[in-house]
Enzyme design. Structure first.
Site, mmCIF file in Angstrom:
data_model
loop_
_atom_site.group_PDB
_atom_site.id
_atom_site.type_symbol
_atom_site.label_atom_id
_atom_site.label_comp_id
_atom_site.label_asym_id
_atom_site.label_seq_id
_atom_site.Cartn_x
_atom_site.Cartn_y
_atom_site.Cartn_z
ATOM 1 N N LYS A 203 0.860 -1.176 0.000
ATOM 2 C CA LYS A 203 0.000 0.000 0.000
ATOM 3 C C LYS A 203 0.899 1.229 0.000
ATOM 4 O O LYS A 203 1.880 1.281 0.749
ATOM 5 C CB LYS A 203 -0.866 -0.030 1.269
ATOM 6 C CG LYS A 203 -1.777 1.144 1.444
ATOM 7 C CD LYS A 203 -3.130 0.903 0.825
ATOM 8 C CE LYS A 203 -3.967 2.178 0.823
ATOM 9 N NZ LYS A 203 -4.986 2.146 -0.251
ATOM 10 N N TYR A 204 0.593 2.217 -0.854
ATOM 11 C CA TYR A 204 1.375 3.455 -0.846
ATOM 12 C C TYR A 204 0.838 4.372 0.238
ATOM 13 O O TYR A 204 -0.356 4.677 0.281
ATOM 14 C CB TYR A 204 1.303 4.151 -2.212
ATOM 15 C CG TYR A 204 2.054 5.466 -2.216
ATOM 16 C CD1 TYR A 204 3.450 5.491 -2.116
ATOM 17 C CD2 TYR A 204 1.382 6.684 -2.282
ATOM 18 C CE1 TYR A 204 4.144 6.693 -2.096
ATOM 19 C CE2 TYR A 204 2.077 7.889 -2.269
ATOM 20 C CZ TYR A 204 3.453 7.887 -2.170
ATOM 21 O OH TYR A 204 4.140 9.073 -2.151
ATOM 22 N N HIS A 210 10.264 9.658 7.515
ATOM 23 C CA HIS A 210 11.263 8.597 7.453
ATOM 24 C C HIS A 210 12.014 8.626 8.786
ATOM 25 O O HIS A 210 12.768 9.556 9.056
ATOM 26 C CB HIS A 210 12.206 8.867 6.275
ATOM 27 C CG HIS A 210 13.356 7.919 6.183
ATOM 28 N ND1 HIS A 210 13.621 7.185 5.059
ATOM 29 C CD2 HIS A 210 14.302 7.581 7.076
ATOM 30 C CE1 HIS A 210 14.684 6.433 5.269
ATOM 31 N NE2 HIS A 210 15.120 6.657 6.493
ATOM 32 N N ASN A 292 19.260 -1.414 7.446
ATOM 33 C CA ASN A 292 20.517 -0.968 6.828
ATOM 34 C C ASN A 292 21.675 -1.577 7.595
ATOM 35 O O ASN A 292 21.813 -1.369 8.792
ATOM 36 C CB ASN A 292 20.620 0.554 6.839
ATOM 37 C CG ASN A 292 19.614 1.183 5.900
ATOM 38 O OD1 ASN A 292 19.426 0.727 4.773
ATOM 39 N ND2 ASN A 292 18.931 2.191 6.357
ATOM 40 N N ARG A 294 24.952 -1.135 7.561
ATOM 41 C CA ARG A 294 26.228 -0.398 7.539
ATOM 42 C C ARG A 294 26.148 0.736 8.558
ATOM 43 O O ARG A 294 25.080 1.004 9.107
ATOM 44 C CB ARG A 294 26.423 0.222 6.152
ATOM 45 C CG ARG A 294 25.328 1.234 5.847
ATOM 46 C CD ARG A 294 25.478 1.970 4.552
ATOM 47 N NE ARG A 294 24.450 2.977 4.403
ATOM 48 C CZ ARG A 294 23.195 2.763 4.038
ATOM 49 N NH1 ARG A 294 22.788 1.544 3.763
ATOM 50 N NH2 ARG A 294 22.337 3.758 3.957
HETATM 51 C C1 MV4 Z 1 7.228 3.994 0.645
HETATM 52 C C2 MV4 Z 1 6.568 5.235 0.640
HETATM 53 C C3 MV4 Z 1 5.204 5.249 0.838
HETATM 54 N N1 MV4 Z 1 4.541 4.097 1.017
HETATM 55 N N2 MV4 Z 1 6.520 2.878 0.843
HETATM 56 C C4 MV4 Z 1 11.595 5.651 -0.523
HETATM 57 C C5 MV4 Z 1 12.892 4.903 -0.663
HETATM 58 C C6 MV4 Z 1 12.676 3.550 -0.143
HETATM 59 N N3 MV4 Z 1 13.511 3.316 1.008
HETATM 60 C C7 MV4 Z 1 11.214 3.473 0.201
HETATM 61 N N4 MV4 Z 1 10.631 4.762 -0.007
HETATM 62 C C8 MV4 Z 1 9.309 4.984 0.211
HETATM 63 N N5 MV4 Z 1 8.542 3.877 0.442
HETATM 64 C C9 MV4 Z 1 5.197 2.943 1.019
HETATM 65 N N6 MV4 Z 1 4.518 1.808 1.188
HETATM 66 C C10 MV4 Z 1 7.332 6.382 0.431
HETATM 67 C C11 MV4 Z 1 8.701 6.246 0.189
HETATM 68 C C12 MV4 Z 1 9.405 7.489 -0.039
HETATM 69 C C13 MV4 Z 1 9.251 8.169 -1.277
HETATM 70 C C14 MV4 Z 1 8.476 7.673 -2.323
HETATM 71 C C15 MV4 Z 1 8.369 8.358 -3.529
HETATM 72 C C16 MV4 Z 1 9.022 9.577 -3.701
HETATM 73 C C17 MV4 Z 1 9.799 10.095 -2.688
HETATM 74 C C18 MV4 Z 1 9.927 9.401 -1.462
HETATM 75 C C19 MV4 Z 1 10.721 9.926 -0.448
HETATM 76 C C20 MV4 Z 1 10.864 9.228 0.725
HETATM 77 C C21 MV4 Z 1 10.191 8.025 0.926
#
Ligand code: MV4
Length: 450
Positions: A203-204, A210, A292, A294
């Site tokens: 799901k988005y 973060h 992660n 590292r």
């Molecule tokens: C997501 C998310 C929203 N929903 N997953 C970004 C990098 C990777 N580590 C996972 N990321 C994301 N995962 C779900 N289910 C939003 C991000 C995300 C992101 C996504 C699109 C554009 C920019 C972003 C910046 C930070 C995190």
């Protein structure tokens, strides 16, 4: 058990210097490696010994496993510190070190392999009761199952590469008609970038924070956490500003995050230091995202607020010594913010390598600068553009912001462009100052007044 006597640092730039500093304080000898074009680099100057490992391109030098192992052998280094990037998350390298009886300063090859298999790590943690974002249980095998899972969890969904990182092989899908095409594109991108096309779907969740938790694990499996870092100021999956503690995490949420992070370390049989990444949604829902394996660029903000030297801890743990601290003795003191200074245009973020003709670095109370640059040095186009990290530590978030602004105003870097003007803008932005930002913050800032 006693400390390793000599460490080869398989890295360059500020992180190589960071590791050399920890070694010096621990009485450990250091070996720097460098490429043909870097013999005047500061990490080479500061190390006790140095070995040239190949031509400038990273693939020929800092990623050249046989050359690096030979360098360790001829200098009689008993251990290798990989830093971040380059070989730091390469399980074959960790394995090759082991075969050559060289201590890899980091987690086990199995830990690294699992950290690099994001759908598998997620699957295991879900089974053990750690909340994860709803989605496929492991990889999706074909478009048909992707369609049926997406229908079940509801759009928008996000397709991710299991081997992913840096947003590669990732596609947000807003409606069913777009899914098959996005699947093919993500698969092709993942294959090209990582050599495997494995995908998973979830799901988005829009407008997320973060949040990552620093952990350290002893050889007996005892795990502690050092609080969280908020890394929500990002551009194209590159973090630009990080801070600890997060301005949006309550004491109750912090406890939950810490509990989940420690449980993750235990379930995954993790060793040495690492980071457990979560996303936090608008309703304070916490979801595990990835591990992660590292030391991270942003580790100094955690060092500032906990007083723990994470690199020394890594070295001690890799030497077989126990954790130097207990969970109950870890207290978060004040607030720390890190700004990454890149050799880039501050508006377009286009790389700006070249010779630094004049340099003055900030300092004073509460300011730490980790850097490899000096007056007259050249920032090379072959490697990443991070030239310095500024870490401000104050009693409160406002104190840390004020110190950071003061520090940024003291910098004098001539000859190349840097992202310092960008940081100055963010640090006066009302949404940043109020803590009201998320991973979409920069996009909105750009549409507004940046
Ligand atoms: C997501 C998310 C929203 N929903 N997953 C970004 C990098 C990777 N580590 C996972 N990321 C994301 N995962 C779900 N289910 C939003 C991000 C995300 C992101 C996504 C699109 C554009 C920019 C972003 C910046 C930070 C995190």
């Amino acid at each position: 058990m006693s400390l390793i006597k000599k460490i080869l640092i398989a890295n360059r730039g500020e992180i190589a210097i960071r590791v050399i500093r920890a070694c010096k304080e621990l009485g450990i000898k250091t070996v720097a490696i460098y490429s043909e074009i870097e013999k005047d680099a500061m990490h080479v100057t500061l190390a006790d010994e140095s070995v040239c490992v190949g031509p400038p391109r990273a693939a020929d030098s800092y990623l050249n496993i046989p050359s690096i192992l030979s360098a360790a052998e001829i200098t009689d280094a008993g251990a290798i510190h990989p830093g971040y990037g380059f070989l730091s998350e390469n399980p074959h390298f960790a394995e090759a070190c082991k075969k050559s009886r060289i201590t890899f300063i980091g987690p086990t090859p199995e830990n690294i392999r699992l950290g690099g298999n994001k759908s598998r790590a997620k699957q295991i943690l879900r089974k053990h009761g750690i909340p994860v974002i709803p989605g496929s249980d492991g990889n999706i095998l074909d478009k048909k199952s992707a369609l049926s899972i997406a229908k079940k969890i509801g759009y928008p969904v996000i397709i991710k590469a299991s081997a992913g990182g840096g947003g590669r092989g990732m596609r947000i899908v807003r409606e069913e008609s777009m899914l098959e095409q996005a699947f093919s594109a993500a698969e092709a991108e993942s294959l090209a970038a990582f050599g495997v096309g494995d995908l998973y779907i979830e799901k988005y969740i829009p407008l997320i924070r973060h949040i990552e938790v620093q952990i350290a694990v002893g050889g007996d499996g005892t795990a502690i956490h050092l609080g969280e870092r908020d890394c929500s100021v990002q551009r194209r999956h590159q973090k630009l500003i990080e801070e600890s503690p997060s301005p949006v995490i309550t004491e109750k949420l912090r406890e939950k995050l810490g509990k989940y992070a420690i449980k993750a370390a235990e379930v995954l049989k993790y060793r040495n230091v690492g980071t457990v990444e979560f996303i936090v949604d608008r309703d304070d829902g916490i979801y595990f995202m990835e591990m992660n394996t590292r030391v991270q660029v942003e580790h100094p903000v955690t060092e500032a607020v906990t007083g723990v030297d994470i690199i020394k801890e890594q070295i001690r743990l890799a030497s077989g010594l126990p954790l130097s601290i207990k969970q109950k003795n870890i207290k978060i003191q004040g607030h720390a913010i890190e700004c990454r200074v890149n050799a880039e245009d501050p508006y377009t973020f286009a790389p700006s390598p070249g010779k630094i003709t004049f340099l003055y670095l900030p300092g004073g109370p509460g300011i730490r600068v980790d850097t490899y640059i000096y007056s007259g040095c050249t920032v090379l186009p072959y490697y990443d553009s991070l030239i310095a990290k500024v870490i401000a530590h104050g009693a409160t978030r406002k104190d840390a912001v004020d110190k950071m602004k003061r520090a940024l105003s003291e910098f004098k870097i001539e000859g190349i462009k840097t992202t310092i003007p960008f940081h100055k803008t963010v640090l006066t932005n009302p949404d940043f100052l109020s803590g009201e930002f998320d991973t979409g913050y920069l996009e909105r800032l750009k549409g507004g007044h940046l």
